[in-house]
Design an enzyme around this catalytic site. Structure first.
Site, PDB file in Angstrom:
ATOM      1  N   CYS A  32       0.836  -1.203   0.000  1.00  0.00           N
ATOM      2  CA  CYS A  32       0.000   0.000   0.000  1.00  0.00           C
ATOM      3  C   CYS A  32       0.876   1.261   0.000  1.00  0.00           C
ATOM      4  O   CYS A  32       1.489   1.577  -1.001  1.00  0.00           O
ATOM      5  CB  CYS A  32      -0.996  -0.036   1.153  1.00  0.00           C
ATOM      6  SG  CYS A  32      -2.325   1.182   0.999  1.00  0.00           S
ATOM      7  N   HIS A  52      -3.440  -5.441   0.362  1.00  0.00           N
ATOM      8  CA  HIS A  52      -2.911  -5.937   1.631  1.00  0.00           C
ATOM      9  C   HIS A  52      -2.947  -7.462   1.680  1.00  0.00           C
ATOM     10  O   HIS A  52      -3.984  -8.049   2.019  1.00  0.00           O
ATOM     11  CB  HIS A  52      -3.717  -5.356   2.798  1.00  0.00           C
ATOM     12  CG  HIS A  52      -3.493  -3.902   2.988  1.00  0.00           C
ATOM     13  ND1 HIS A  52      -2.478  -3.418   3.799  1.00  0.00           N
ATOM     14  CD2 HIS A  52      -4.107  -2.817   2.453  1.00  0.00           C
ATOM     15  CE1 HIS A  52      -2.504  -2.091   3.770  1.00  0.00           C
ATOM     16  NE2 HIS A  52      -3.474  -1.702   2.955  1.00  0.00           N
ATOM     17  N   GLU A  82      -1.686  -9.250   3.895  1.00  0.00           N
ATOM     18  CA  GLU A  82      -1.669  -9.681   5.297  1.00  0.00           C
ATOM     19  C   GLU A  82      -3.047  -9.807   5.923  1.00  0.00           C
ATOM     20  O   GLU A  82      -3.177 -10.303   7.041  1.00  0.00           O
ATOM     21  CB  GLU A  82      -0.799  -8.725   6.135  1.00  0.00           C
ATOM     22  CG  GLU A  82      -1.394  -7.353   6.383  1.00  0.00           C
ATOM     23  CD  GLU A  82      -1.160  -6.330   5.280  1.00  0.00           C
ATOM     24  OE1 GLU A  82      -1.322  -5.122   5.573  1.00  0.00           O
ATOM     25  OE2 GLU A  82      -0.829  -6.708   4.142  1.00  0.00           O
TER      26      GLU A  82
END
Length: 183
Positions: A75, A162, A164
């Site tokens: 990001c 993202h 994660e």
């Protein structure tokens, strides 16, 4: 060990946890760490986390230019890479976080073994609108032409979304692919 540079994003601790959960030694450090202090940690790779403000990224740009290990920008980290190497970051057409259907243009690197499409969780409040010279675009979407990019010669990768977060179904694969690039 992977070192995560904390640019104060709301998901930064999830990067640390996601790596820990797949058995990868990692350390979360402030973006005020100096390049020499970072090198003393002897990382195998570095992740530049997301964050709210590209003007408050501490030493992220200096670190990016001075280290010689693979780097993944997530990001805001993706945007730092773009700006550092001469790309363009602009406000996007879609704020807030949402699922984004992504077309994978290069099945190597971050997207190895993912197929032609995937879904990522991303915000496009700001986004890379032009990849820097020396980078290839590795993924795009209807919202953004530069969802992901990779340096043509150096192990430097950026992704708008993202990997994660649980909302990115193949996020663990993306992180594992980065880890393989660090070996």
């Amino acid at each position: 060990m992977i070192v995560i540079i904390n640019n104060h994003g709301q998901f930064t601790h999830l990067i640390h946890r996601s790596l820990r959960d797949i058995g990868i030694d990692n350390k979360l450090v402030s973006n005020t760490i100096s390049p020499s202090e970072l090198n003393e940690l002897n990382p195998n790779g570095v992740i530049l986390s997301g964050g709210p403000d590209i003007e408050k990224t501490g030493n992220s740009r200096d670190i990016l230019l001075s280290i010689d290990v693979p780097v993944l920008g997530i990001c805001l980290g993706h945007q730092i890479i773009a700006k550092t190497f001469g790309g363009v970051v602009k406000p996007g057409s879609s704020g807030g976080y949402a699922e984004v259907d992504v077309e994978i243009l290069n099945n190597n690197g971050l997207f190895r073994d993912l197929g032609d499409k995937t879904v990522i969780w991303a915000s496009h409040s700001d986004e890379v609108s032009e990849a820097p010279s020396g980078f290839k675009i590795t993924a795009r979407s209807k919202l953004c032409d530069v969802e992901a990019m990779a340096h043509k010669e150096k192990p430097i990768f950026g992704i708008q979304g993202h990997p994660e977060v649980a909302h990115t179904p193949e996020g663990e694969k993306i992180l594992r692919n980065f880890l393989q690039l660090c070996e």
